[in-house]
Design a protein around this motif. Structure first.
Motif, mmCIF file in Angstrom:
data_model
loop_
_atom_site.group_PDB
_atom_site.id
_atom_site.type_symbol
_atom_site.label_atom_id
_atom_site.label_comp_id
_atom_site.label_asym_id
_atom_site.label_seq_id
_atom_site.Cartn_x
_atom_site.Cartn_y
_atom_site.Cartn_z
ATOM 1 N N ALA B 86 -20.787 -25.547 -13.138
ATOM 2 C CA ALA B 86 -22.174 -25.834 -12.759
ATOM 3 C C ALA B 86 -22.963 -24.528 -12.668
ATOM 4 O O ALA B 86 -24.116 -24.455 -13.118
ATOM 5 N N GLY B 87 -22.318 -23.482 -12.130
ATOM 6 C CA GLY B 87 -22.986 -22.186 -12.026
ATOM 7 C C GLY B 87 -23.344 -21.655 -13.405
ATOM 8 O O GLY B 87 -24.432 -21.120 -13.615
ATOM 9 N N GLY B 88 -22.420 -21.811 -14.375
ATOM 10 C CA GLY B 88 -22.679 -21.316 -15.729
ATOM 11 C C GLY B 88 -23.839 -22.038 -16.381
ATOM 12 O O GLY B 88 -24.715 -21.416 -16.991
ATOM 13 N N VAL B 89 -23.859 -23.396 -16.226
ATOM 14 C CA VAL B 89 -24.957 -24.172 -16.811
ATOM 15 C C VAL B 89 -26.278 -23.748 -16.161
ATOM 16 O O VAL B 89 -27.293 -23.541 -16.842
ATOM 17 N N ALA B 90 -26.251 -23.597 -14.817
ATOM 18 C CA ALA B 90 -27.464 -23.189 -14.101
ATOM 19 C C ALA B 90 -27.942 -21.836 -14.612
ATOM 20 O O ALA B 90 -29.141 -21.623 -14.832
ATOM 21 N N LEU B 91 -26.975 -20.907 -14.834
ATOM 22 C CA LEU B 91 -27.343 -19.572 -15.304
ATOM 23 C C LEU B 91 -28.043 -19.654 -16.657
ATOM 24 O O LEU B 91 -29.079 -19.012 -16.883
ATOM 25 N N ALA B 92 -27.462 -20.482 -17.574
ATOM 26 C CA ALA B 92 -28.075 -20.615 -18.903
ATOM 27 C C ALA B 92 -29.486 -21.179 -18.788
ATOM 28 O O ALA B 92 -30.426 -20.698 -19.442
ATOM 29 N N LEU B 93 -29.665 -22.200 -17.921
ATOM 30 C CA LEU B 93 -30.987 -22.807 -17.737
ATOM 31 C C LEU B 93 -31.982 -21.784 -17.186
ATOM 32 O O LEU B 93 -33.141 -21.713 -17.618
ATOM 33 N N ILE B 94 -31.511 -20.968 -16.213
ATOM 34 C CA ILE B 94 -32.394 -19.981 -15.592
ATOM 35 C C ILE B 94 -32.844 -18.952 -16.625
ATOM 36 O O ILE B 94 -34.016 -18.568 -16.694
ATOM 37 N N LEU B 95 -31.864 -18.504 -17.457
ATOM 38 C CA LEU B 95 -32.212 -17.511 -18.476
ATOM 39 C C LEU B 95 -33.231 -18.086 -19.458
ATOM 40 O O LEU B 95 -34.208 -17.430 -19.816
ATOM 41 N N ALA B 96 -32.998 -19.362 -19.870
ATOM 42 C CA ALA B 96 -33.906 -19.981 -20.843
ATOM 43 C C ALA B 96 -35.307 -20.134 -20.243
ATOM 44 O O ALA B 96 -36.317 -19.740 -20.853
ATOM 45 N N ALA B 136 -35.416 -14.331 -10.376
ATOM 46 C CA ALA B 136 -34.451 -13.266 -10.107
ATOM 47 C C ALA B 136 -33.474 -13.708 -9.023
ATOM 48 O O ALA B 136 -32.264 -13.464 -9.122
ATOM 49 N N THR B 137 -33.988 -14.354 -7.963
ATOM 50 C CA THR B 137 -33.112 -14.829 -6.888
ATOM 51 C C THR B 137 -32.140 -15.870 -7.425
ATOM 52 O O THR B 137 -30.927 -15.808 -7.156
ATOM 53 N N ALA B 138 -32.670 -16.838 -8.206
ATOM 54 C CA ALA B 138 -31.813 -17.884 -8.766
ATOM 55 C C ALA B 138 -30.753 -17.263 -9.675
ATOM 56 O O ALA B 138 -29.581 -17.670 -9.648
ATOM 57 N N PHE B 139 -31.150 -16.247 -10.444
ATOM 58 C CA PHE B 139 -30.214 -15.551 -11.330
ATOM 59 C C PHE B 139 -29.081 -14.931 -10.519
ATOM 60 O O PHE B 139 -27.898 -15.064 -10.865
ATOM 61 N N GLY B 140 -29.458 -14.273 -9.408
ATOM 62 C CA GLY B 140 -28.449 -13.647 -8.548
ATOM 63 C C GLY B 140 -27.465 -14.670 -8.005
ATOM 64 O O GLY B 140 -26.251 -14.459 -8.022
ATOM 65 N N LEU B 141 -28.003 -15.815 -7.519
ATOM 66 C CA LEU B 141 -27.129 -16.851 -6.961
ATOM 67 C C LEU B 141 -26.199 -17.424 -8.031
ATOM 68 O O LEU B 141 -25.006 -17.630 -7.789
ATOM 69 N N ALA B 142 -26.757 -17.677 -9.240
ATOM 70 C CA ALA B 142 -25.956 -18.293 -10.299
ATOM 71 C C ALA B 142 -24.842 -17.364 -10.763
ATOM 72 O O ALA B 142 -23.696 -17.803 -10.945
ATOM 73 N N THR B 143 -25.144 -16.069 -10.946
ATOM 74 C CA THR B 143 -24.089 -15.147 -11.405
ATOM 75 C C THR B 143 -22.997 -15.036 -10.354
ATOM 76 O O THR B 143 -21.824 -14.920 -10.686
ATOM 77 N N ARG B 144 -23.409 -15.077 -9.063
ATOM 78 C CA ARG B 144 -22.402 -15.028 -7.999
ATOM 79 C C ARG B 144 -21.491 -16.252 -8.078
ATOM 80 O O ARG B 144 -20.291 -16.175 -7.849
ATOM 81 N N ARG B 145 -22.114 -17.406 -8.391
ATOM 82 C CA ARG B 145 -21.381 -18.653 -8.440
ATOM 83 C C ARG B 145 -20.346 -18.660 -9.568
ATOM 84 O O ARG B 145 -19.270 -19.246 -9.448
ATOM 85 N N VAL B 146 -20.666 -18.018 -10.695
ATOM 86 C CA VAL B 146 -19.741 -18.013 -11.834
ATOM 87 C C VAL B 146 -18.494 -17.182 -11.519
ATOM 88 O O VAL B 146 -17.438 -17.377 -12.114
ATOM 89 N N ARG B 147 -18.654 -16.250 -10.531
ATOM 90 C CA ARG B 147 -17.504 -15.466 -10.044
ATOM 91 C C ARG B 147 -16.766 -14.734 -11.153
ATOM 92 O O ARG B 147 -15.553 -14.839 -11.275
ATOM 93 N N ARG B 148 -17.495 -14.070 -12.022
ATOM 94 C CA ARG B 148 -16.816 -13.239 -13.010
ATOM 95 C C ARG B 148 -17.324 -11.819 -12.814
ATOM 96 O O ARG B 148 -18.529 -11.595 -12.969
ATOM 97 N N PRO B 149 -16.453 -10.864 -12.424
ATOM 98 C CA PRO B 149 -16.929 -9.524 -12.121
ATOM 99 C C PRO B 149 -17.620 -8.885 -13.327
ATOM 100 O O PRO B 149 -17.161 -9.032 -14.466
#
Lengths: 244, 396
Positions: B86-96, B136-149
């Motif tokens: 879900a975090g990854g999908v959210a990240l893609a949506l945020i970027l788009a 930017a805030t949503a981006f920060g939350l989504a990348t944290r959620r994906v948990r990939r360093p």
């Protein structure tokens, strides 16, 4: 141990305040080889110091209420998921120096006090929030468990166990916030606020050393005296500085 | 982090889930408000007069529902699930959606400016900045959620490069910030280097001084009091005092003038910056030297290591995270303090900010402020990542 820093900080403040007196500042400038030029008289200096104090004091009060209040909220049980976001926000807010905040607020809020006040609050709240939250989080869980076992309510635990134990660290954060408030009020002179920064900025622009020295020493004096007052106040409530 | 939740934690999960749903609803309502009601652009007759606000519907047109939809679905996904997918999908949506917003702002400004005289400007309004902050805030939350360093910084770098390339291609040419930059490209680049030189010079002066202060074992109490006292002096005041002192010094020894020293300029600014950095460096060094515990030190001495060897092989490697932490605090402070260097004629990005304040020209202020904030955030992010890696490698 707690008495000595208070005395030395207060003494430094008084010496600096004396150095901002027109006669003394003129003599210092003379010793540095500057041609004696017109100094700010005592009335003007006191008026500027008063305005500086009002601006920094208002900002500091806002910062203290917001910072400590939000810090307490951030450490309540339900808010645990918000902690990383708060920490990230704190780091982000620190990346915008006060001058830049004052400058960015200028087109929105106009010249004078308001942009300075905004910068003061924006820059001061986060370190205090972080300090308060950190201090509350460091309260030993045993102490809280004991209080809970004694039948204290959550509010009683906060007031009688957590806050007293966290107080020394919170006071340290408050000292930083106070010093920041005095410094930011001086920077506010760039946005047209009438503070002790005004003679510094004007003096730097016209190469007039005497009022610049007066503003410099008076601002520093205010910072040291405010710091001493805060340490003294904490001492009255028997809050001793934390051991490093 | 991957531990299965204990019964207690599961019991507590319910209120925090409700909290995040409420937070997401507030965030979506906020985004709608910003996009529909706040001015995304401000159109003015020239760069100094106040402009007319233009809200989202007029700027973005048909892109607005797509941007809002992308943001809202992403916020919903982040609130409804804590999973990585879900975090990854959210990240893609945020970027788009964020990319669409950036393009829409540039395009909308170009449309507005097409039939205007050359002096007219389309500046970014409060709404544009709030929307950028939201994404930017949503981006920060989504990348944290994906948990990939390394994902967050990596994608952020990619985003920056894309924005720069789009800017080069002319996507933002109609925005007043871009016009201001085009007019002062050389000045901004020179100021950026001056700024880095000021901050670097401050760091360069402070590090050896802090090492010397740490080495002075008998004076540590005095050092603590003096360095603490320096922090109390407001930066504007210290810079003023340094200018006066340098002036006096130059009168006593005019020969120094030939070495390039002057009362106004980089020298007092660097000394002033360095003065404030002494405390974080001294604290970091002291903590780093104390990092090894007594047993390790005894073991090292038992092995016959000299104090120098203990310093190089034990204290410094074990204290490295503290040293990096001190460098992080000091570097961010140095970049911020260098802004004030403009007051004493040292140049740097602060001069652009001060010029903008003097002319009351918001775009000029931004032109100086954006690089300062970007530099600070980059340094803070890079060094705190390094610090975390070091702490993870050998936990203290």
């Amino acid at each position: 141990m707690s008495g000595r820093p208070l005395v030395s900080v207060a003494a430094t403040g008084l010496v600096l305040a004396a150095m901002s007196h027109p006669a003394v500042a003129t003599r210092i400038a003379g010793a540095l080889g500057e041609a004696p030029r017109r100094a700010l008289d005592v009335d003007r200096l006191l008026a500027l110091a008063g305005q500086h104090l009002v601006l920094a004091g208002t900002g500091f009060a806002l910062v203290a209420i917001l910072g400590i209040g939000l810090g307490i909220l951030a450490t309540r049980e339900g808010a645990a998921p918000l902690r990383p976001a708060l920490d990230a926000l704190a780091a982000g807010a620190q990346a915008v120096p006060p001058v830049v905040t004052v400058a960015l607020a200028l087109p929105i809020l106009g010249f004078g006090g308001p942009p300075t006040l905004l910068a003061l609050v924006a820059y001061g709240v986060m370190p205090l929030l972080r300090g308060t939250a950190g201090a509350l989080a460091a309260v030993p869980p045993d102490a809280k468990a004991a209080a809970e076992a004694m039948g204290l309510t959550r509010r009683q635990i906060l007031a009688r166990v957590e806050l007293p134990l966290a107080a020394p660290e919170v006071v340290e954060s408050l000292r930083t916030a106070l010093v920041l408030a005095v410094a930011t009020a001086a920077v506010g002179a760039l946005a047209g606020a009438n503070t002790l920064g005004t003679p510094i900025v004007a003096g730097l622009q016209n190469q007039n050393i005497v009022p610049m020295l007066q503003g410099t020493t008076a601002t520093a004096a205010l910072a040291f005296l405010g710091d001493a007052a805060l340490v003294g106040l904490a001492g009255l409530f028997r809050i001793n500085p934390p051991r490093t | 982090m991957t531990r299965p939740p204990s019964p207690v934690a599961r019991g507590r999960a319910a209120p925090s889930r409700r909290l995040s749903v409420v937070a997401a609803l507030i965030a979506v309502a906020g985004l709608a408000w910003v996009l529909l009601r706040e001015p995304l652009l401000v159109v003015a007759a020239n760069r100094l007069v106040p402009g007319v606000p233009v809200t989202g519907a007029a700027v973005l047109g048909p892109a607005l529902p797509a941007i809002f939809g992308g943001g809202a679905v992403a916020a919903g996904l982040l609130a409804a699930s804590s999973g990585r997918r879900a975090g990854g999908v959210a990240l893609a949506l945020i970027l788009a959606a964020g990319g669409l917003l950036a393009w829409g702002l540039g395009h909308g400004a170009a449309l507005r400016m097409a039939d205007q005289p050359p002096a007219a400007r389309a500046g970014l309004g409060a709404g544009a900045w709030l929307a950028a902050l939201w994404f930017a805030t949503a981006f920060g939350l989504a990348t944290r959620r994906v948990r990939r360093p390394g994902l967050g910084p990596g994608v952020a770098c990619g985003l920056l490069v894309t924005l720069v390339l789009a800017g080069r291609a002319g996507a933002f040419d109609a925005l007043s910030l871009a016009i201001e930059y085009a007019a002062r490209r050389e000045t901004v680049h020179a100021a950026l280097w001056e700024h880095l030189a000021l901050a670097g010079g401050g760091l360069g002066l402070a590090i050896p001084a802090a090492v010397a202060l740490t080495a002075w074992r008998r004076g540590q109490d005095l050092v603590a009091i003096v360095l603490g006292g320096v922090q109390v002096i407001p930066a504007v005041a210290l810079l003023g005092a340094l200018v006066a002192l340098t002036g006096g010094l130059l009168r006593l020894a005019p020969a120094l003038r030939e070495l390039g020293l002057s009362a106004l300029g980089p020298a007092p600014a660097m000394v002033g910056i360095a003065a404030y950095l002494l405390l974080p460096f001294w604290r970091g060094l002291t903590a780093a030297l104390r990092a090894p515990d007594r047993d390790s030190l005894d073991a090292a001495r038992g092995l016959g290591l000299t104090e120098t060897q203990i310093l190089l092989r034990l204290r410094l490697p074990l204290g490295a995270p503290q040293l990096v932490g001190a460098l992080r605090v000091a570097a961010v402070q140095a970049l911020g303090l260098a802004t004030l260097g403009a007051l004493v004629g040292a140049g740097g990005l602060g001069r652009i900010v001060l010029d903008g304040m003097a002319q009351f020209a918001p775009d000029l202020i931004l032109l100086g402020a954006i690089p300062i904030v970007a530099l600070s955030l980059t340094v803070e992010g890079a060094l705190s990542t390094l610090e975390d890696r070091m702490r993870a490698r050998d936990p203290a």
